[in-house]
Design a protein around this motif. Structure first.
Motif, PDB file in Angstrom:
ATOM      1  N   PHE A 123      -8.347 -25.165  28.687  1.00  0.00           N
ATOM      2  CA  PHE A 123      -7.157 -24.667  28.002  1.00  0.00           C
ATOM      3  C   PHE A 123      -6.983 -23.180  28.279  1.00  0.00           C
ATOM      4  N   LEU A 124      -8.087 -22.439  28.244  1.00  0.00           N
ATOM      5  CA  LEU A 124      -8.030 -21.002  28.506  1.00  0.00           C
ATOM      6  C   LEU A 124      -7.623 -20.722  29.953  1.00  0.00           C
ATOM      7  N   LEU A 125      -8.080 -21.562  30.876  1.00  0.00           N
ATOM      8  CA  LEU A 125      -7.656 -21.427  32.271  1.00  0.00           C
ATOM      9  C   LEU A 125      -6.150 -21.648  32.397  1.00  0.00           C
ATOM     10  N   ALA A 126      -5.654 -22.674  31.713  1.00  0.00           N
ATOM     11  CA  ALA A 126      -4.217 -22.949  31.742  1.00  0.00           C
ATOM     12  C   ALA A 126      -3.440 -21.777  31.167  1.00  0.00           C
ATOM     13  N   LEU A 127      -3.979 -21.169  30.121  1.00  0.00           N
ATOM     14  CA  LEU A 127      -3.339 -19.993  29.526  1.00  0.00           C
ATOM     15  C   LEU A 127      -3.335 -18.836  30.514  1.00  0.00           C
ATOM     16  N   ALA A 128      -4.454 -18.639  31.192  1.00  0.00           N
ATOM     17  CA  ALA A 128      -4.551 -17.555  32.169  1.00  0.00           C
ATOM     18  C   ALA A 128      -3.589 -17.753  33.335  1.00  0.00           C
ATOM     19  N   ASP A 129      -3.309 -19.009  33.668  1.00  0.00           N
ATOM     20  CA  ASP A 129      -2.424 -19.320  34.794  1.00  0.00           C
ATOM     21  C   ASP A 129      -0.953 -19.403  34.396  1.00  0.00           C
ATOM     22  N   SER A 130      -0.646 -19.253  33.117  1.00  0.00           N
ATOM     23  CA  SER A 130       0.729 -19.435  32.652  1.00  0.00           C
ATOM     24  C   SER A 130       1.656 -18.381  33.245  1.00  0.00           C
ATOM     25  N   LYS A 131       2.920 -18.752  33.369  1.00  0.00           N
ATOM     26  CA  LYS A 131       3.907 -17.848  33.963  1.00  0.00           C
ATOM     27  C   LYS A 131       4.139 -16.633  33.073  1.00  0.00           C
ATOM     28  N   ALA A 132       4.524 -15.549  33.712  1.00  0.00           N
ATOM     29  CA  ALA A 132       4.688 -14.280  32.991  1.00  0.00           C
ATOM     30  C   ALA A 132       5.722 -14.372  31.883  1.00  0.00           C
ATOM     31  N   ASP A 133       6.765 -15.181  32.105  1.00  0.00           N
ATOM     32  CA  ASP A 133       7.854 -15.251  31.122  1.00  0.00           C
ATOM     33  C   ASP A 133       7.694 -16.420  30.153  1.00  0.00           C
ATOM     34  N   ALA A 134       6.511 -17.062  30.169  1.00  0.00           N
ATOM     35  CA  ALA A 134       6.276 -18.210  29.304  1.00  0.00           C
ATOM     36  C   ALA A 134       5.435 -17.821  28.089  1.00  0.00           C
TER      37      ALA A 134
END
Length: 199
Positions: free
Chosen positions: A169-180
């Motif tokens: 989940f933390l990896l997904a958060l780290a990879d999230s788009k800048a405007d998301a």
């Protein structure tokens, strides 16, 4: 045309599941959400199985694919949302809950040189900015949270993991788009939460 799952439909589905008519359906219900819902089944001599589904009743993912700690974080996040009179369970609720856990991902993040204190403060600040709905008795899984959970599951599939851990989940958060995510991903990266640091 497909219709939204409502409480009456869920009650009927649950009855059919309990009667053994739909053994492959993990169903029904506690509450119906606007964007997603969590359906739970407790059948005699079987474990409790919960499924995150979309508003048409199609499975998004089985929550028993999440590690126990991840499931606990989601439960704590729900409590945070309810306590704050928020309409949605957001990624910030889950992040805050994870960072408060005993034996949660905090130690991993500290080893990865993430500024955990600042990250926790940022999550709490994001929560305080959320709109409040007075008299809220039920909360909804937000679209952003559904997307992050799905991204975490995909990451787990790529790795061949049997369960989806909080770290994914933390990896997904780290990879999230800048405007998301209301900028939560940007704040996380600014405090050292990146794919490189976690891997």
């Amino acid at each position: 045309a497909r219709r939204r799952v409502d409480a009456q439909q869920d009650a009927i589905l649950l009855r059919r599941v309990i009667d053994g008519e739909l053994m492959n359906v993990h169903s029904a219900l506690t509450v119906s959400f606007d964007l997603a819902q969590i359906l739970c089944l407790e059948k005699a001599q079987s474990a409790r199985i919960c499924v995150l589904v979309d508003l048409f009743g199609d499975e998004i993912m089985r929550l028993d694919k999440l590690t126990t700690k991840f499931q606990e974080a989601l439960s704590d996040a729900q409590s945070l949302a309810l306590g704050g009179d928020h309409a949605y369970i957001e990624p910030a609720h889950v992040l805050s809950a994870m960072l408060r856990q005993d034996d949660g991902p905090r130690a991993l993040l500290q080893r990865a040189a993430v500024n955990v204190g600042a990250l926790a403060s940022a999550a709490d600040a994001a929560i305080k900015k959320l709109a409040q709905v007075q008299g809220q008795e039920q909360v909804t899984v937000s679209r952003d949270l559904v997307s992050l959970i799905q991204a975490a599951e995909k990451e787990g599939i790529k790795r061949g993991d049997q369960f989806v851990a909080s770290e994914l989940f933390l990896l997904a958060l780290a990879d999230s788009k800048a405007d998301a995510l209301g900028g939560l991903g940007n704040v996380a990266r600014a405090n050292g939460l990146t794919r490189k640091s976690l891997e």
